[in-house]
Every structure is written in structure tokens, then in C-alpha cells.
Design an enzyme around this catalytic site. Structure first.
Site, PDB file in Angstrom:
ATOM      1  N   SER A 138       0.802  -1.235   0.000  1.00  0.00           N
ATOM      2  CA  SER A 138       0.000   0.000   0.000  1.00  0.00           C
ATOM      3  C   SER A 138       0.827   1.274   0.000  1.00  0.00           C
ATOM      4  O   SER A 138       0.267   2.361  -0.190  1.00  0.00           O
ATOM      5  CB  SER A 138      -0.933   0.016   1.205  1.00  0.00           C
ATOM      6  OG  SER A 138      -1.987  -0.880   0.974  1.00  0.00           O
ATOM      7  N   TYR A 152      -4.708   3.658   8.091  1.00  0.00           N
ATOM      8  CA  TYR A 152      -6.072   3.133   8.268  1.00  0.00           C
ATOM      9  C   TYR A 152      -6.591   3.491   9.660  1.00  0.00           C
ATOM     10  O   TYR A 152      -6.390   4.618  10.095  1.00  0.00           O
ATOM     11  CB  TYR A 152      -6.103   1.611   8.011  1.00  0.00           C
ATOM     12  CG  TYR A 152      -5.287   1.253   6.800  1.00  0.00           C
ATOM     13  CD1 TYR A 152      -5.696   1.688   5.548  1.00  0.00           C
ATOM     14  CD2 TYR A 152      -4.097   0.554   6.904  1.00  0.00           C
ATOM     15  CE1 TYR A 152      -4.944   1.406   4.426  1.00  0.00           C
ATOM     16  CE2 TYR A 152      -3.337   0.270   5.785  1.00  0.00           C
ATOM     17  CZ  TYR A 152      -3.769   0.699   4.547  1.00  0.00           C
ATOM     18  OH  TYR A 152      -3.021   0.443   3.443  1.00  0.00           O
TER      19      TYR A 152
HETATM   20  N1  GLN Z   1      -2.302  -5.255  -1.987  1.00  0.00           N
HETATM   21  C1  GLN Z   1      -2.827  -5.179  -0.655  1.00  0.00           C
HETATM   22  C2  GLN Z   1      -4.330  -5.389  -0.688  1.00  0.00           C
HETATM   23  O1  GLN Z   1      -4.942  -4.941  -1.595  1.00  0.00           O
HETATM   24  C3  GLN Z   1      -2.494  -3.853  -0.058  1.00  0.00           C
HETATM   25  C4  GLN Z   1      -3.019  -3.687   1.334  1.00  0.00           C
HETATM   26  C5  GLN Z   1      -2.078  -2.970   2.241  1.00  0.00           C
HETATM   27  O2  GLN Z   1      -0.882  -2.909   2.011  1.00  0.00           O
HETATM   28  N2  GLN Z   1      -2.601  -2.497   3.340  1.00  0.00           N
HETATM   29  O3  GLN Z   1      -4.902  -6.004   0.170  1.00  0.00           O
END
Ligand code: GLN
Length: 309
Positions: free
Chosen positions: A64, A243
Site C-alpha cells: 500500500s 487506516y
Molecule cells: N495489496 C494489498 C491489498 O490490496 C495492499 C493492502 C495494504 O498494504 N494495506 O490487500
């Protein structure tokens, strides 16, 4: 003020000795195989001085963290119209949450939760063919890090493509509200691949420098984005980059930061430094457990929190 190199080395030593390492992400099979005992840290100061320690040269899946760079690219393409598709408020829910989307009629809360990042990727894709879109994202990372050896880990991308059912659900749901323009499988293909970009802490800290220096990359002197845009991207990182752990990250670390489920965090000390840390084990919110602790120690010892010493 203590010496940066000494602080970075001390923190890497302290982290190596800890047994509480969090849990590696299991929902992406390829990430479940990563050794949780690794730890890397790289800090690049305003004058270009690099202080790095531990596994700072081991590539990891940025996941992410790539969303910061796709947001930057998409803002460059469509400007503030982007905010008609994606909000900029903290979500207070997990990164892959589905419920909020229904209440909010398919408009994701912010560009860093999965739904928001998928909508941003879709905007980039609308300007390209899928392969070209991915190529542009990868080239942007290589340009920012001044390193064209950066690649996409195809195994990680394939692993997520096989198992990313929630992301498929999010994308289809947004499509039903007209928030996704392209075929869902194309948008997700680009999304899974940019999440699978593999970088070291040293490369990632280099790529984040423009955010620490008013949109300019101090090593090339080139303007990547305007100062106002860099400031705003940092603001969204501070409020949404972790988040439903964003409040805790601001409270403890006091810097804009973006995490990824690969265990990396990019943090920005405006005017001072770009920082990348990597420790694969995650906390309950899906953010690097030791990465956050390391950054908390770093900003405390160096007085780098944006909220004061
Ligand atoms: N590729 C991951 C997903 O879509 C990214 C999520 C993350 O790094 N928080 O779940």
C-alpha cells in the site's frame, strides 16, 4: 542533538533484539513466506546524507505504500477532480472494509484504503492501456528513486490476483455506482501489480524525498509536484496513511506516514528527512509493528515530530 547515524544504528540494534515481531500478512500467500526477523531502516536528510542500518538493502513488497505514488500520479493527470471520486477523510475502519462503501454510495473515504486506491488506479488506467499504465507507475518509482533496477515481483502480484477476492468485491461494488470506468479485471490487474513493486528501504526513502522537500527532489533539483500538492499529500498520509491505526501513529510518531502489508512504512519529516522502515510483522490494524516502534523512537530521539519536541 544526537547524531543521526548513531540513532539509526542504535534503533536497528534494539529492534533486532525484540521478540515481539507481529504477524506477517497471511492473506497474500507469497507474503506469508517472508521471514519476520528482518528489519531495515534508511533515513535521507535534507543535504542528501543517508543513514541506513539492518536489512536496508533487502527488497520487500511495498504494497500500500505504492498508493502514495499512484495518488501523486493521478493528481498530476486529473488534478483536483480526483476528489470527486475519492474522499479525504479517515475511515476508522480496516483497509479492506466493505461496509462503508454502501453507506457512502460507492465513494471511498480516502485514497489509501483499498477501495480508494483502486479508484485512483482506475483514473490512471483511463489514460492508458493496462501495460502502459503499469509501466508509467514503475517508471515513476524508478525516476524518483533514481534507480532503474526497481521491479515488480510477479509472484506476489500473481499470488494476490489468485486470492484478492475482497478487492474484487470492492471494485465490482464501486463499478455498480459508476466510480470505476474500466473493466474491473484490468483495473485490479494494474492495482495488484503496483502493490507488488519491490523496493529496499534505501530506494523507498529516496523516492519519498520530494514529499519532504516541498515537492522538489533535492538530488536533481527537479520539481515533482508543486509545494501545495506535496503538503496536501502529506496531510492525507497523516490522517489516513495507517487506516484505523492513523490516530495512534500520529500520537506516537508524529509524522505523515504510509504503511503497507509487506511491513514497510514511508514517513516524511517535512523539511528534514525522508524515512523508510521495514519489519514484516504486522499489528492488528495491518501496520508494521516494529516499524512503528522504530519510528516512534527515531522521532523522539531526534525531536522530529511535526507536533513539537
Ligand atoms: N495489496 C494489498 C491489498 O490490496 C495492499 C493492502 C495494504 O498494504 N494495506 O490487500
Amino acid at each position: 542533538m544526537p547524531n543521526l547515524e548513531t540513532v539509526v544504528r542504535e534503533i536497528a540494534d534494539e529492534m533486532r533484539q525484540r521478540s515481539d515481531r507481529g504477524e506477517v500478512a497471511r492473506y497474500i500467500p507469497e507474503l506469508a513466506r517472508v521471514d519476520p526477523n528482518q528489519f531495515g531502516l534508511a533515513v535521507i536528510g535534507a543535504d542528501g546524507t543517508v543513514a541506513a542500518a539492518g536489512d536496508c538493502d533487502v527488497p520487500f513488497s511495498i504494497q500500500s505504500i505504492s498508493k502514495v505514488f499512484t495518488l501523486t500520479l493521478a493528481l498530476g493527470m486529473v488534478g483536483d477532480r480526483l476528489w470527486q471520486r475519492v474522499g479525504r477523510e479517515p475511515s476508522g475502519s480496516p483497509f479492506n472494509s466493505v461496509v462503508q462503501l454502501e453507506y457512502e454510495r460507492g465513494i471511498p473515504r480516502n485514497p489509501f484504503i483499498n477501495a480508494g486506491a483502486i479508484a485512483v488506479t482506475d483514473l490512471i488506467l483511463s489514460r492508458h492501456q493496462p501495460r502502459e499504465a503499469l509501466g508509467e507507475i514503475l517508471r515513476f518509482m524508478q525516476y524518483l528513486a533514481q534507480d532503474n533496477t526497481i521491479t515488480i515481483d510477479e509472484e506476489v502480484a500473481a499470488s494476490e490476483q489468485r486470492t484478492g477476492f475482497r478487492n474484487v468485491a470492492l471494485a465490482n461494488y464501486m463499478k455498480s455506482f459508476g466510480v470505476i470506468d474500466n473493466p474491473v479485471e484490468y483495473t485490479l490487474g494494474v492495482y495488484f501489480h503496483h502493490c507488488a513493486i519491490s523496493m529496499t528501504c534505501r530506494q523507498l526513502a529516496a523516492a519519498g524525498r520530494f514529499l519532504a522537500h516541498s515537492g522538489r527532489d533535492p538530488s536533481t533539483g527537479l520539481s515533482v509536484v508543486q509545494a501545495e500538492r506535496a503538503r496536501r499529500i502529506n496531510a492525507v498520509m497523516l490522517t489516513c496513511g495507517h487506516y484505523d491505526g492513523s490516530g495512534e501513529f500520529a500520537y506516537r510518531v508524529g509524522l505523515p506516514g504510509k504503511s503497507g502489508v509487506g511491513g514497510g512504512i514511508l514517513a516524511v519529516a517535512p523539511g528534514t528527512a525522508s524515512i523508510a522502515v521495514w519489519a514484516p510483522g504486522l499489528d492488528a490494524a495491518g501496520n508494521s509493528h516494529l516499524g512503528r516502534i522504530a519510528l516512534e523512537r527515531l522521532t523522539k530521539r531526534l525531536g522530529w515530530s511535526i507536533f513539537g519536541e
